[in-house]
Design an enzyme around this catalytic site. Structure first.
Site, PDB file in Angstrom:
ATOM      1  N   GLY A   1       0.686  -1.178  -0.194  1.00  0.00           N
ATOM      2  CA  GLY A   1      -0.043  -0.123   0.061  1.00  0.00           C
ATOM      3  C   GLY A   1       0.828   1.357  -0.129  1.00  0.00           C
ATOM      4  CG  HIS A   2      -1.320   5.124   0.388  1.00  0.00           C
ATOM      5  ND1 HIS A   2      -2.287   5.919   0.136  1.00  0.00           N
ATOM      6  CD2 HIS A   2      -1.793   4.300   1.343  1.00  0.00           C
ATOM      7  CE1 HIS A   2      -3.167   5.769   0.805  1.00  0.00           C
ATOM      8  NE2 HIS A   2      -2.795   4.868   1.810  1.00  0.00           N
ATOM      9  CG  ASN A   3       2.463   7.271   1.920  1.00  0.00           C
ATOM     10  OD1 ASN A   3       1.377   7.450   1.284  1.00  0.00           O
ATOM     11  ND2 ASN A   3       3.508   8.222   1.736  1.00  0.00           N
TER      12      ASN A   3
END
Lengths: 361, 361, 361
Positions: C253-255
């Site tokens: 997922g993001h980050n």
């Protein structure tokens, strides 16, 4: 889209496909033309429908379908004297008869053969004249594409790949060098066959790649779902036997063997070197650990992790039952301390035994 | 990349998008130009940032952002007399205001319309003049592409597909024949819409394919993540209602219905014919069994398997709590013999009862 | 396919790659030519094989391999006076020596550089003269492709992407705008790098998209499996550090940040903003919740859900052990009522205590 066929033609097609194994009696006009299939509630005059579960009898009684496959018991209960609007096809294996008929309808519309001008075909590839190569597909060196094969738009077929007759690749399937696909297979978009297995040797805190020099061998009549990935063997091959059906987003690691006629539902992960028996059924999102063996005819529930060999056919499950979150939180704490519960029981048993002995004295 | 807009323009865009529902007060120069968004610690003079969680107040106090969205309480605590470097946008729903503003920035840079010369568009397809067709995309017969639609490089749009206005397909999306995508949808690379559902009838030890003759119908304002697969219906359609947001690598089986404004996190698997209510939230890697129904407004924890209907809205969980492997091994053995523990408790209860009775006598 | 090399050349290649860290003694003809690798049972005269596990000694004793890597103890036990057919390479780290040798074989066949005429390369892209761009690949504006990079058929490389030297993309990889891939990476078909993270703010019963304005930064020597998806950051970037190995169908997922030299097996899901330490190993289908941190050198079992921080290196597991379905059904009911079992134990303890006290009196 299914094409139009008379019920008489459909019945003949089912008889051919099953070598006459499914007896069926037609009550009504065998020249009625069927153009599609539909569920009981939605079916119109040109549609074939089926009744397989007595729970749906009330929908069957009211159906507008042009033809209905059903058991003799259902026919007697619902339409003892036939139906004015609906041709009845009476067969004990109603759903199976329906499945074969639906296939015959689907097959009655086939595309024209040929190679799209935008496809990129290596001069060293061998393409059967009856095969279809879609727009912007790439067929690489020394590959061989069999009779009646359909390669969808944007597919990639690597070097020395062999695809046997009547197999179909939907748009965007990718097959790495050296893999083999049997006859009459169906591969869906985004499937990747033959990517490297996950093999590394540790060396001074980093990972050294083990080149994956095997291939993937896929038998006849195999279906592979959208986004499914099957890795090539490290040494030796990954093997999918005849008649295996694999749903979407399944991952099969290097050097696995999947036995003939097994069915694998969506989101299953099978780690490297696992051997799945014949006629097994793996439920959705089940996980099979690497290097284990599962006996023929085993059934694994969805969401179950198989962490050691299954030596005997059976129905196996391992799922944490869901509950309201607040109940789960209380339970999870207890679960982490099951050994303490057992210790308290042990202590109680000892105390009760002592008291017993005391009062017996 | 977001384009430049003044804070005044941003505020007007948020007001339009929310019909004035989010009141906001600007403290500082409304003509300050914003070019991008950034987190509090990394933001520079041209960036818009936000403070939504009081835990991050110290980062907000030191931020170099050109503009900061924050609540009145945070503004009073941190910048009671305004800020010399940072324009303050005071709004109770700070994160929501920020989200709308970030959208306005992102939309201020749009591509030019037109069809790449390398795309393969069937003469029977209808493409709106304001649509963009990327390089090497394939648009097949009888499809219709609406106003402002963007089709990325290498996408495949099958026959009789309809894509409504302002929808965007990133490179490498594949849509099978007959599916419909609503307006303002966003589909990410590798998504596959309309592959065959997993339907087979058993016949003499092998599987007979049930042709999947339904389609996939997707509503407006739906987002579909990278590698997500949504299967076409067997008979009847698979339906994704308006406003549903689906993350990456989600699998949705044939004939499912996902209620409006539900959110589905990554790696979720939903088996065939499941019905998910409206405004549900399914956590990452949760699994929904086939043919079940989940009530509106239900929340399912990640990694939870839902094996029967959820009839009442609520927050549900089923996860084996992780622990050190050696503790787990001991626990797992006990868990497999919970019934023996219960039996020992029963026996103890009987013995204690007997002793009690004995000593009462 | 590996190319032919003499054992002397192979040994020199391993020595170079390991800076002489793996001592090995060759018993037999160092000019023997090796063309491929194979397992002990299948190896023929031109093949290199290895014995790493004493369990397989009987296969090694009978192997037809042209050369065999094995430990001194195995050599003494099996071939104390050498072998008439097989060159012995005696090394304590036999599997690691084999891995490096297999790499040297694989690297001895490399493709010719150049850009396929059917590829679509934006005039503003910078392509090194030694790079290979496959048929129907798309390289977009302002991207930069380094020396010796191989871009497979049908790949998409977005705007402002930077790919460093000697990285290889297999056919059908997609990289969104602004992402960076390091040197010597290997990305498999269907991988998607940089799709939007899953970020929405709730507003009046619907979801407002948060534009994802970060990117994905991938270090050197990273391998990414088929169908794996790594999302771009919301603000700030998603970071994969050097030497990370990621299997198929992993979702990141993001980050997120994945520490150097960690290995992530197939079907793992890592939710947004999770931080995985260095040299971690995540088993297949394990799930990492968002915003948590896992300590360096942690090992997570397959199918385990990590729902809170792992602060200390160790081996962690959380799997419901599978059993026969009928046993599971009984167990699952008990598991849902663990608190009742505990309550019954409490009551028993109180009763026994009372009786004890009574009999003591």
């Amino acid at each position: 889209m299914p094409g139009p066929l008379s019920i008489e033609h459909l019945a003949a097609a089912v008889e051919r496909a099953t070598s006459g194994a499914l007896g069926a009696q037609v009550i009504g006009d065998p020249q009625r033309v069927i153009t599609t299939v539909a569920p009981l509630e939605a079916a119109q005059a040109g549609a074939l429908s089926f009744l397989a579960n007595p729970r749906y009898r009330r929908f069957a009684a009211a159906t507008q379908a042009g033809a209905l496959v059903l058991s003799e018991a259902d026919q007697r209960a619902l339409f003892p004297t036939g139906s004015p609007t609906c041709v009845l096809i009476v067969c004990e294996a109603a759903y199976t008869w329906f499945a074969f008929a639906a296939q015959a309808l689907a097959e009655s519309t086939e595309p024209a053969a040929g190679c799209a001008p935008s496809a990129v075909v290596h001069p060293g590839a061998r393409i059967d004249r009856s095969a279809t190569i879609g727009p912007l597909a790439v067929i690489d060196e020394d590959s061989s594409i069999g009779a009646g094969v359909q390669i969808g738009a944007g597919c990639y077929v690597g070097r020395r790949v062999r695809i046997s007759e009547a197999t179909r690749l939907h748009p965007g399937v990718r097959i790495y060098d050296g893999c083999r696909i049997g006859a009459r297979c169906l591969l869906h978009s985004g499937a990747v066959i033959g990517a490297d297995g996950f093999g590394f040797a540790p060396f001074r805190g980093r990972w050294i790649k083990i080149p994956q020099s095997g291939a993937v061998l896929i038998g006849d009549d195999v279906e592979i779902g959208a986004g499914t990935t099957i890795d090539r063997g490290a040494m030796g091959d990954t093997v999918i036997e005849d008649g295996v059906k694999i749903d979407n987003q399944v991952q099969i690691g290097h050097n696995c063997r999947i036995g003939a006629h097994s069915a694998i539902a969506g989101c299953v992960g099978i780690a490297g070197s696992a051997t799945i028996g014949r006629r097994c059924q793996l439920g959705g999102a089940s996980m099979i650990q690497g290097h284990i063996t599962i006996a023929d005819d085993s059934i694994i529930s969805g969401a179950t992790a198989i962490t050691h060999d299954v030596r005997e056919a059976g129905f196996y499950t391992g799922i944490y039952p869901f509950m309201r979150n607040r109940d789960w939180e209380r339970n999870a704490v207890l679960l982490r301390h099951l050994d303490e519960l057992r210790e308290r029981i042990r202590r109680l048993e000892a105390q009760v035994r002592t008291q017993q002995t005391g009062s017996d004295r």
